[in-house]
Design a protein around this motif. Structure first.
Motif, PDB file in Angstrom:
ATOM      1  N   GLY A  40       0.823  -1.210   0.000  1.00  0.00           N
ATOM      2  CA  GLY A  40       0.000   0.000   0.000  1.00  0.00           C
ATOM      3  C   GLY A  40       0.857   1.260   0.000  1.00  0.00           C
ATOM      4  N   ALA A  41       1.955   1.218   0.745  1.00  0.00           N
ATOM      5  CA  ALA A  41       2.866   2.368   0.771  1.00  0.00           C
ATOM      6  C   ALA A  41       3.485   2.590  -0.607  1.00  0.00           C
ATOM      7  CB  ALA A  41       3.953   2.158   1.820  1.00  0.00           C
ATOM      8  N   VAL A  42       3.869   1.505  -1.272  1.00  0.00           N
ATOM      9  CA  VAL A  42       4.427   1.616  -2.618  1.00  0.00           C
ATOM     10  C   VAL A  42       3.369   2.178  -3.572  1.00  0.00           C
ATOM     11  CG1 VAL A  42       5.314   0.297  -4.592  1.00  0.00           C
ATOM     12  CG2 VAL A  42       6.159  -0.180  -2.279  1.00  0.00           C
ATOM     13  N   LEU A  43       2.131   1.742  -3.423  1.00  0.00           N
ATOM     14  CA  LEU A  43       1.051   2.256  -4.274  1.00  0.00           C
ATOM     15  C   LEU A  43       0.854   3.753  -4.056  1.00  0.00           C
ATOM     16  CD1 LEU A  43      -1.495  -0.700  -4.037  1.00  0.00           C
ATOM     17  CD2 LEU A  43      -0.146  -0.015  -6.042  1.00  0.00           C
ATOM     18  N   HIS A  44       1.045   4.222  -2.832  1.00  0.00           N
ATOM     19  CA  HIS A  44       0.962   5.666  -2.572  1.00  0.00           C
ATOM     20  C   HIS A  44       2.048   6.415  -3.344  1.00  0.00           C
ATOM     21  CE1 HIS A  44      -2.154   6.580   0.413  1.00  0.00           C
ATOM     22  NE2 HIS A  44      -1.977   5.342   0.836  1.00  0.00           N
ATOM     23  N   VAL A  45       3.248   5.874  -3.367  1.00  0.00           N
ATOM     24  CA  VAL A  45       4.352   6.496  -4.117  1.00  0.00           C
ATOM     25  C   VAL A  45       4.013   6.528  -5.605  1.00  0.00           C
ATOM     26  CG1 VAL A  45       6.764   6.228  -4.826  1.00  0.00           C
ATOM     27  CG2 VAL A  45       6.121   5.903  -2.427  1.00  0.00           C
ATOM     28  N   ILE A  46       3.515   5.418  -6.118  1.00  0.00           N
ATOM     29  CA  ILE A  46       3.144   5.345  -7.535  1.00  0.00           C
ATOM     30  C   ILE A  46       2.035   6.348  -7.850  1.00  0.00           C
ATOM     31  CG2 ILE A  46       2.153   3.873  -9.333  1.00  0.00           C
ATOM     32  CD1 ILE A  46       3.575   1.497  -7.883  1.00  0.00           C
ATOM     33  N   ALA A  47       1.045   6.441  -6.971  1.00  0.00           N
ATOM     34  CA  ALA A  47      -0.049   7.401  -7.181  1.00  0.00           C
ATOM     35  C   ALA A  47       0.493   8.828  -7.216  1.00  0.00           C
ATOM     36  CB  ALA A  47      -1.103   7.254  -6.085  1.00  0.00           C
ATOM     37  N   ASP A  48       1.450   9.135  -6.338  1.00  0.00           N
ATOM     38  CA  ASP A  48       2.055  10.472  -6.347  1.00  0.00           C
ATOM     39  C   ASP A  48       2.790  10.733  -7.661  1.00  0.00           C
ATOM     40  OD1 ASP A  48       1.073  10.984  -3.826  1.00  0.00           O
ATOM     41  OD2 ASP A  48       2.990  10.612  -2.799  1.00  0.00           O
ATOM     42  N   LEU A  49       3.540   9.750  -8.153  1.00  0.00           N
ATOM     43  CA  LEU A  49       4.250   9.913  -9.425  1.00  0.00           C
ATOM     44  C   LEU A  49       3.269  10.131 -10.576  1.00  0.00           C
ATOM     45  CD1 LEU A  49       6.960   7.122  -9.035  1.00  0.00           C
ATOM     46  CD2 LEU A  49       7.390   9.584  -9.202  1.00  0.00           C
ATOM     47  N   LEU A  50       2.212   9.330 -10.612  1.00  0.00           N
ATOM     48  CA  LEU A  50       1.215   9.482 -11.673  1.00  0.00           C
ATOM     49  C   LEU A  50       0.510  10.835 -11.578  1.00  0.00           C
ATOM     50  CD1 LEU A  50      -0.300   5.883 -11.672  1.00  0.00           C
ATOM     51  CD2 LEU A  50       1.028   6.933 -13.523  1.00  0.00           C
ATOM     52  N   SER A  51       0.185  11.263 -10.369  1.00  0.00           N
ATOM     53  CA  SER A  51      -0.483  12.566 -10.180  1.00  0.00           C
ATOM     54  C   SER A  51       0.412  13.713 -10.648  1.00  0.00           C
ATOM     55  CB  SER A  51      -0.854  12.767  -8.714  1.00  0.00           C
ATOM     56  OG  SER A  51      -1.808  11.819  -8.322  1.00  0.00           O
ATOM     57  N   GLU A  52       1.688  13.652 -10.303  1.00  0.00           N
ATOM     58  CA  GLU A  52       2.628  14.691 -10.733  1.00  0.00           C
ATOM     59  C   GLU A  52       2.781  14.681 -12.251  1.00  0.00           C
ATOM     60  OE1 GLU A  52       4.079  17.244  -9.138  1.00  0.00           O
ATOM     61  OE2 GLU A  52       2.837  16.614  -7.458  1.00  0.00           O
ATOM     62  N   ALA A  53       2.841  13.494 -12.836  1.00  0.00           N
ATOM     63  CA  ALA A  53       2.932  13.393 -14.297  1.00  0.00           C
ATOM     64  C   ALA A  53       1.700  14.011 -14.951  1.00  0.00           C
ATOM     65  CB  ALA A  53       3.089  11.931 -14.719  1.00  0.00           C
ATOM     66  N   ILE A  54       0.532  13.712 -14.416  1.00  0.00           N
ATOM     67  CA  ILE A  54      -0.715  14.253 -14.969  1.00  0.00           C
ATOM     68  C   ILE A  54      -0.710  15.772 -14.893  1.00  0.00           C
ATOM     69  CG2 ILE A  54      -3.215  14.438 -14.556  1.00  0.00           C
ATOM     70  CD1 ILE A  54      -3.057  11.401 -13.733  1.00  0.00           C
ATOM     71  N   ARG A  55      -0.349  16.319 -13.728  1.00  0.00           N
ATOM     72  CA  ARG A  55      -0.304  17.788 -13.575  1.00  0.00           C
ATOM     73  C   ARG A  55       0.664  18.426 -14.571  1.00  0.00           C
ATOM     74  NH1 ARG A  55      -1.684  16.846  -8.232  1.00  0.00           N
ATOM     75  NH2 ARG A  55       0.398  16.414  -7.453  1.00  0.00           N
ATOM     76  N   ALA A  56       1.837  17.831 -14.711  1.00  0.00           N
ATOM     77  CA  ALA A  56       2.840  18.395 -15.619  1.00  0.00           C
ATOM     78  C   ALA A  56       2.392  18.282 -17.078  1.00  0.00           C
ATOM     79  CB  ALA A  56       4.185  17.704 -15.405  1.00  0.00           C
ATOM     80  N   PHE A  57       1.819  17.132 -17.456  1.00  0.00           N
ATOM     81  CA  PHE A  57       1.312  16.979 -18.825  1.00  0.00           C
ATOM     82  C   PHE A  57       0.198  17.986 -19.099  1.00  0.00           C
ATOM     83  CE2 PHE A  57       2.852  12.397 -19.077  1.00  0.00           C
ATOM     84  CZ  PHE A  57       3.733  12.622 -20.108  1.00  0.00           C
ATOM     85  N   GLU A  58      -0.755  18.089 -18.178  1.00  0.00           N
ATOM     86  CA  GLU A  58      -1.876  19.018 -18.378  1.00  0.00           C
ATOM     87  C   GLU A  58      -1.387  20.454 -18.489  1.00  0.00           C
ATOM     88  OE1 GLU A  58      -5.516  16.580 -16.221  1.00  0.00           O
ATOM     89  OE2 GLU A  58      -4.410  18.067 -15.045  1.00  0.00           O
ATOM     90  N   SER A  59      -0.451  20.817 -17.659  1.00  0.00           N
ATOM     91  CA  SER A  59       0.097  22.177 -17.674  1.00  0.00           C
ATOM     92  C   SER A  59       0.809  22.465 -18.998  1.00  0.00           C
ATOM     93  CB  SER A  59       1.061  22.350 -16.498  1.00  0.00           C
ATOM     94  OG  SER A  59       1.726  23.571 -16.575  1.00  0.00           O
ATOM     95  N   ALA A  60       1.620  21.535 -19.452  1.00  0.00           N
ATOM     96  CA  ALA A  60       2.387  21.746 -20.684  1.00  0.00           C
ATOM     97  C   ALA A  60       1.495  21.665 -21.918  1.00  0.00           C
ATOM     98  CB  ALA A  60       3.506  20.717 -20.778  1.00  0.00           C
ATOM     99  N   LEU A  61       0.556  20.751 -21.927  1.00  0.00           N
ATOM    100  CA  LEU A  61      -0.287  20.564 -23.118  1.00  0.00           C
ATOM    101  C   LEU A  61      -1.385  21.622 -23.220  1.00  0.00           C
ATOM    102  CD1 LEU A  61      -0.581  16.670 -23.104  1.00  0.00           C
ATOM    103  CD2 LEU A  61       0.882  18.101 -24.552  1.00  0.00           C
ATOM    104  N   ALA A  62      -1.661  22.325 -22.133  1.00  0.00           N
ATOM    105  CA  ALA A  62      -2.704  23.369 -22.149  1.00  0.00           C
ATOM    106  C   ALA A  62      -2.236  24.601 -22.915  1.00  0.00           C
ATOM    107  CB  ALA A  62      -3.089  23.741 -20.729  1.00  0.00           C
ATOM    108  N   GLU A  63      -0.934  24.766 -23.017  1.00  0.00           N
ATOM    109  CA  GLU A  63      -0.406  25.979 -23.685  1.00  0.00           C
ATOM    110  C   GLU A  63      -0.350  25.839 -25.176  1.00  0.00           C
ATOM    111  OE1 GLU A  63       3.304  26.922 -21.878  1.00  0.00           O
ATOM    112  OE2 GLU A  63       2.378  27.291 -19.964  1.00  0.00           O
TER     113      GLU A  63
END
Length: 156
Positions: A133-156
């Motif tokens: 479960g702890a590892v899944l939390h780390v993975i979720a954080d990585l995926l969330s950060e990737a999503i934020r960065a993709f959305e931010s970059a692709l919105a421009e």
């Protein structure tokens, strides 16, 4: 003649200001492109690391699903060099939903274990979660950060 000289001076001054503004605008545009490029590179790295973790723990979206490996399409999208950023973003979103579901399963397992074992935790600060479960939390954080960065970059 004097009137015409001042007119030329004003035109030259305006032209010089326009050139400076154009250069500043080009520099700003270059900075924006570099910033967008940095965000995309960061997003790609986050998504790649999340995929590596998913492979490492042999993640399954559910008990009947294949483990996250070359037999799944999201594996190829997140780790393949030919994938577009839009495809990576879509895969990150899909995988985040699956990871959240499995996190809930792990949290329930940890609660059941805690109810039986009742370990000593005088400060109430220890995690009540499984190692997976702890590892899944780390993975979720990585995926969330990737999503934020993709959305931010692709919105421009």
């Amino acid at each position: 003649m004097r009137h015409q000289t001042s007119r030329v001076s004003v035109i030259a001054t305006n032209l010089t200001e326009d050139i400076r503004m154009g250069q500043a605008s080009a520099a700003a545009s270059s900075t924006i492109k570099e910033d967008m490029s940095d965000r995309l590179l960061r997003a790609q790295e986050f998504s790649r690391r999340a995929a590596q973790w998913l492979v490492l723990i042999r993640f399954r979206a559910h008990s009947a699903a294949p483990s996250f490996s070359s037999c799944t399409s999201h594996y190829h999208v997140l780790l393949g060099a030919a994938s577009s950023d839009a495809e990576r973003l879509a895969s990150c979103r899909t995988m985040l939903i699956c990871v959240h579901r499995q996190m809930a399963v792990e949290e329930l397992a940890a609660q059941a274990k805690f109810a039986v074992e009742r370990p000593t935790d005088p400060y109430g600060a220890e995690w009540r979660i499984t190692g997976r479960g702890a590892v899944l939390h780390v993975i979720a954080d990585l995926l969330s950060e990737a999503i934020r960065a993709f959305e931010s970059a692709l919105a421009e």
